[in-house]
Design a protein around this motif. Structure first.
Motif, mmCIF file in Angstrom:
data_model
loop_
_atom_site.group_PDB
_atom_site.id
_atom_site.type_symbol
_atom_site.label_atom_id
_atom_site.label_comp_id
_atom_site.label_asym_id
_atom_site.label_seq_id
_atom_site.Cartn_x
_atom_site.Cartn_y
_atom_site.Cartn_z
ATOM 1 N N LYS A 211 -15.371 -0.001 -32.401
ATOM 2 C CA LYS A 211 -14.003 -0.416 -32.708
ATOM 3 C C LYS A 211 -12.998 0.626 -32.204
ATOM 4 N N ILE A 212 -13.354 1.902 -32.293
ATOM 5 C CA ILE A 212 -12.477 2.937 -31.731
ATOM 6 C C ILE A 212 -12.320 2.711 -30.231
ATOM 7 N N ARG A 213 -13.443 2.435 -29.554
ATOM 8 C CA ARG A 213 -13.373 2.161 -28.113
ATOM 9 C C ARG A 213 -12.470 0.959 -27.829
ATOM 10 N N ALA A 214 -12.629 -0.101 -28.628
ATOM 11 C CA ALA A 214 -11.830 -1.308 -28.406
ATOM 12 C C ALA A 214 -10.344 -1.039 -28.640
ATOM 13 N N ILE A 215 -10.026 -0.325 -29.713
ATOM 14 C CA ILE A 215 -8.621 -0.038 -30.037
ATOM 15 C C ILE A 215 -7.996 0.835 -28.951
ATOM 16 N N LEU A 216 -8.695 1.919 -28.581
ATOM 17 C CA LEU A 216 -8.139 2.817 -27.575
ATOM 18 C C LEU A 216 -7.993 2.103 -26.231
ATOM 19 N N SER A 217 -8.955 1.238 -25.894
ATOM 20 C CA SER A 217 -8.908 0.531 -24.610
ATOM 21 C C SER A 217 -7.755 -0.466 -24.566
ATOM 22 N N THR A 218 -7.641 -1.292 -25.603
ATOM 23 C CA THR A 218 -6.596 -2.314 -25.598
ATOM 24 C C THR A 218 -5.204 -1.686 -25.672
ATOM 25 N N ARG A 219 -5.066 -0.620 -26.439
ATOM 26 C CA ARG A 219 -3.760 0.035 -26.505
ATOM 27 C C ARG A 219 -3.424 0.732 -25.189
ATOM 28 N N TYR A 220 -4.439 1.200 -24.501
ATOM 29 C CA TYR A 220 -4.231 1.825 -23.189
ATOM 30 C C TYR A 220 -3.693 0.796 -22.197
ATOM 31 N N LEU A 221 -4.344 -0.376 -22.152
ATOM 32 C CA LEU A 221 -3.871 -1.428 -21.251
ATOM 33 C C LEU A 221 -2.477 -1.899 -21.658
ATOM 34 N N ASP A 222 -2.259 -2.079 -22.957
ATOM 35 C CA ASP A 222 -0.939 -2.493 -23.434
ATOM 36 C C ASP A 222 0.128 -1.491 -22.995
ATOM 37 N N LYS A 223 -0.205 -0.215 -23.074
ATOM 38 C CA LYS A 223 0.742 0.823 -22.650
ATOM 39 C C LYS A 223 0.986 0.743 -21.152
ATOM 40 N N LEU A 224 -0.087 0.591 -20.368
ATOM 41 C CA LEU A 224 0.066 0.514 -18.911
ATOM 42 C C LEU A 224 0.965 -0.654 -18.513
ATOM 43 N N LEU A 225 0.832 -1.768 -19.214
ATOM 44 C CA LEU A 225 1.629 -2.947 -18.886
ATOM 45 C C LEU A 225 3.108 -2.747 -19.182
ATOM 46 N N ARG A 226 3.428 -1.732 -19.980
ATOM 47 C CA ARG A 226 4.827 -1.488 -20.341
ATOM 48 C C ARG A 226 5.408 -0.252 -19.660
ATOM 49 N N LEU A 227 4.627 0.398 -18.799
ATOM 50 C CA LEU A 227 5.125 1.580 -18.098
ATOM 51 C C LEU A 227 5.969 1.161 -16.893
ATOM 52 N N PRO A 228 6.930 1.988 -16.501
ATOM 53 C CA PRO A 228 7.760 1.647 -15.339
ATOM 54 C C PRO A 228 6.949 1.688 -14.051
ATOM 55 N N GLN A 229 7.404 0.948 -13.054
ATOM 56 C CA GLN A 229 6.696 0.891 -11.786
ATOM 57 C C GLN A 229 6.572 2.267 -11.151
ATOM 58 N N SER A 230 7.554 3.129 -11.364
ATOM 59 C CA SER A 230 7.527 4.470 -10.769
ATOM 60 C C SER A 230 6.322 5.266 -11.247
ATOM 61 N N TRP A 231 5.835 5.003 -12.468
ATOM 62 C CA TRP A 231 4.653 5.713 -12.969
ATOM 63 C C TRP A 231 3.433 5.373 -12.127
ATOM 64 N N PHE A 232 3.289 4.103 -11.761
ATOM 65 C CA PHE A 232 2.145 3.677 -10.956
ATOM 66 C C PHE A 232 2.241 4.178 -9.525
ATOM 67 N N ASP A 233 3.463 4.452 -9.051
ATOM 68 C CA ASP A 233 3.624 4.961 -7.699
ATOM 69 C C ASP A 233 2.951 6.313 -7.517
ATOM 70 N N ASP A 234 2.757 7.058 -8.619
ATOM 71 C CA ASP A 234 2.176 8.399 -8.552
ATOM 72 C C ASP A 234 0.715 8.439 -8.973
ATOM 73 N N GLU A 235 0.109 7.284 -9.205
ATOM 74 C CA GLU A 235 -1.269 7.246 -9.696
ATOM 75 C C GLU A 235 -2.129 6.342 -8.821
ATOM 76 N N MET A 236 -3.407 6.739 -8.653
ATOM 77 C CA MET A 236 -4.371 5.865 -7.996
ATOM 78 C C MET A 236 -4.982 4.926 -9.032
ATOM 79 N N THR A 237 -5.182 3.690 -8.638
ATOM 80 C CA THR A 237 -5.741 2.707 -9.566
ATOM 81 C C THR A 237 -7.084 3.165 -10.118
ATOM 82 N N GLY A 238 -7.956 3.639 -9.236
ATOM 83 C CA GLY A 238 -9.271 4.081 -9.676
ATOM 84 C C GLY A 238 -9.209 5.249 -10.635
#
Length: 613
Positions: free
Chosen positions: A112-139
């Motif tokens: 459940k810790i894995r599930a919570i941390l994973s889903t909140r991580y994706l939720d956070k990524l979906l709400r980050l500005p595009q400029s954040w992704f410009d500086d990160e590799m997907t992998g």
């Protein structure tokens, strides 16, 4: 700059908080799992109590045997020993059952810790500005998720299944030792802080090296994902050896870092365990001397030796526990660094729509100025509008800022100054979902998902019926090839649609935009990557899509924008000209220059073809 170019940043902790503070933060972050934590704690207490009962029973049995032998009673003490044996069995059975209940709860808690941390991580990524992704590799983003969450959840599982019980037993041993002979309790109480202090001496160096190692693991994971995702490019340029060497280089760095890290850790472990050996030897000597002088019975000696052995186990396990906890801390810091990144800010509520005139523009760009990060302006004072039902094309040389304008229209980046209005509303005041709900896009890259044809078409309208999906495909000129697929609309198209041709993927993209049925349409180089036949098939679908819609068209092939109402040309980040294709064809501006270049290219091709005949 990519994440692989920033080892210093990767090695810098998000906080200077200690190990226990960071672990407590994880517990707070997963506060809804409190019932599971309580069950684990209760199971650990019962298991510890059952484990502590055994030394007392064994000690009592020892005294019974010694007394029976001294008194010459022999087998007369056997009934008492049978009852004591049954008591040992009961205690161990209780420990077995309850420890497994705790272990089961710990396994579920870890997942459940894995599930919570994973889903909140994706939720956070979906709400980050595009400029954040410009500086990160997907992998790298994916690798960080897998590594960080695995380390945290594995530590939680280990704590629940093993160490928590032993820790409670050790605390009980301290109390019991104090009851029998307080010097033993003092020596035990001194061992733990000394050991933790000695371990703490290694912590700063260990975490610095661990962060450097994590950086290379994440970078290798990021490059791995890129290579696999573009394997055809790698092979076509025969760069297999280069990519393997780059990937290997990252792990070579982790190998050297691990050696330094392990050498440092185990050198300190020799010192720590040597101190433990001396302290426990002193306690055993104290117990032996006390028994020899008549202070303890033989049974009490056996009891205390077993208790000291129980206390020794967690002390010796401290190296493993602190090692695992520091891995969890290092991983969680990377995780929480992402979780603390600033999000895109939008107003919470949809503003009331103002009264608008029928002839008011649907899209307005007013004195728009923009640049990436701290870089120079890419766009300067861009002003133009698009009226209802109008088709307007953006034309510039490559890199002139056309796609940047589309990104700004979608609210992916904040403006430096100026305003963009949609239906008279400044998009900066619109919630992101409401803004993007009103816009359909067809990109140069169709960006399909590894799902069925139907689900890809339905992506912008999840509740569309099969008939609506089929109608959109028909209007997009896609029904013909879909009917030829094995499974038709239920056919799986592979990652990024690899089982389809470029024209087929683009027609599904057009159908997806049709089904979304937004009032504003943006075509961003929608046919530039296609051959002539595919372009014609897609163009037929685009014509149906643009009918009755306000359209903003970006295209390199000028033939695809010959039918637009107006053209806006951009030069050096500024609007150069605005007019119809006929007006700008002879104005001498950007459009006229590009048109002339294209015609010269076509004439050269025709002459070369005629020469070969």
């Amino acid at each position: 700059m990519s994440a692989s170019a920033r080892p210093a940043d990767a090695a810098r902790p998000a906080h200077d908080e200690g190990t226990f503070a960071t672990l407590a933060r994880i517990v707070r972050f997963t506060g809804e799992l409190r019932p599971y934590y309580l069950v684990v704690a209760a199971s650990a207490i019962v298991t510890a109590a059952a484990g502590l009962a055994t030394p007392f029973i064994v000690g009592r049995a020892t005294d019974v045997i010694v007394s029976a032998v001294q008194d010459g009673r022999g087998t007369g003490a056997l009934p008492t020993l049978v009852w004591l044996t049954l008591a040992i069995l009961a205690a161990e059975l209780l420990s077995t059952v309850v420890s497994n209940i705790g272990g089961y709860t710990g396994d579920v808690l870890s997942n459940k810790i894995r599930a919570i941390l994973s889903t909140r991580y994706l939720d956070k990524l979906l709400r980050l500005p595009q400029s954040w992704f410009d500086d990160e590799m997907t992998g790298t983003i994916v690798s960080r998720l897998n590594r960080s969450i695995a380390e945290v959840s594995n530590f939680a599982k280990s704590m629940a299944n093993t160490f928590f019980t032993i820790l409670i037993q050790t605390a009980a041993v301290l109390v019991i030792s104090a009851i029998y002979y307080w010097p033993l309790a003092v020596m035990l109480a001194v061992i733990f802080p000394i050991y933790v202090w000695l371990t703490g001496l290694t912590s700063r160096t260990w975490q610095r090296l661990e962060a450097d190692k994590n950086h290379h693991v994440d970078s290798a994971g990021g490059r791995f994902a890129e290579v696999i995702g573009q394997i055809r490019v790698v092979r076509s340029f025969t760069r297999e050896r280069h990519e393997l060497d780059t990937f290997t280089g990252h792990f070579d760095r982790t190998d050297s870092t691990t050696k330094e890290q392990s050498r440092h850790w185990h050198s300190m472990d020799v010192l720590r365990r040597a101190v433990l050996n001396v302290m426990f030897a002193a306690m055993y000597l104290l117990i032996f001397y006390r028994t020899l002088s008549g202070g303890f019975s033989v049974g009490q000696m056996v009891l205390l030796i077993q208790l000291i052995a129980m206390a020794r186990m967690p002390v010796e396990m401290m190296s493993w526990v602190i090692d695992a906890s520091q891995r969890a801390v290092a991983g969680s810091r990377d995780y929480f660094r992402v979780m603390e990144s600033a999000e895109v800010e939008h107003v919470a509520a949809m503003p009331a729509l103002p009264q608008r005139r029928e002839d008011a523009p649907v899209l307005e760009f007013e004195d728009v100025r923009f640049g990436y990060g701290d870089g120079p302006d890419v766009l300067k004072d861009v002003t133009f509008d698009v009226r209802r039902g109008e088709r307007v094309a953006l034309v510039s040389e490559s890199g002139g800022g056309k796609t940047t304008l589309v990104n700004l229209l979608l609210g992916l980046y904040p403006l430096r100054s100026g305003a963009i209005r949609l239906d008279g509303i400044d998009i900066a005041t619109l919630p992101a979902q409401e803004l993007r709900r009103r816009i359909s896009l067809v990109f140069q890259d169709p960006s399909l998902f590894s799902d069925t044809v139907a689900e890809n078409i339905r992506y912008g309208h999840p509740h569309a019926t099969p008939d609506e999906v089929a109608l959109a495909a028909s209007r997009a000129n896609a029904s013909g090839f879909i009917e030829g697929l094995d499974g038709e609309f239920d056919a799986l198209i592979g990652e990024r649609g690899l089982k389809l041709s470029g024209g087929q993927k683009q027609r599904i993209s057009v159908a997806r935009a049709m089904l979304k049925d937004a009032s504003v349409l943006v075509l961003d180089e929608a046919t530039s990557a296609l051959d002539t036949r595919s372009e014609r098939a897609v163009q037929e679908g685009l014509e149906a899509l643009m009918a009755g819609r306000t359209s903003l068209v970006i295209a390199h092939r000028l033939s695809t924008i010959a039918g637009v109402d107006r053209i806006v040309t951009i030069k050096d980040g500024c609007v150069d000209e605005i007019g119809s294709p006929a007006q700008l064809a002879h104005s001498g501006g950007v459009y006229a220059e590009l048109l002339a270049m294209q015609r010269r290219g076509e004439d050269s091709y025709l002459n070369a073809y005629q020469t070969t005949q």
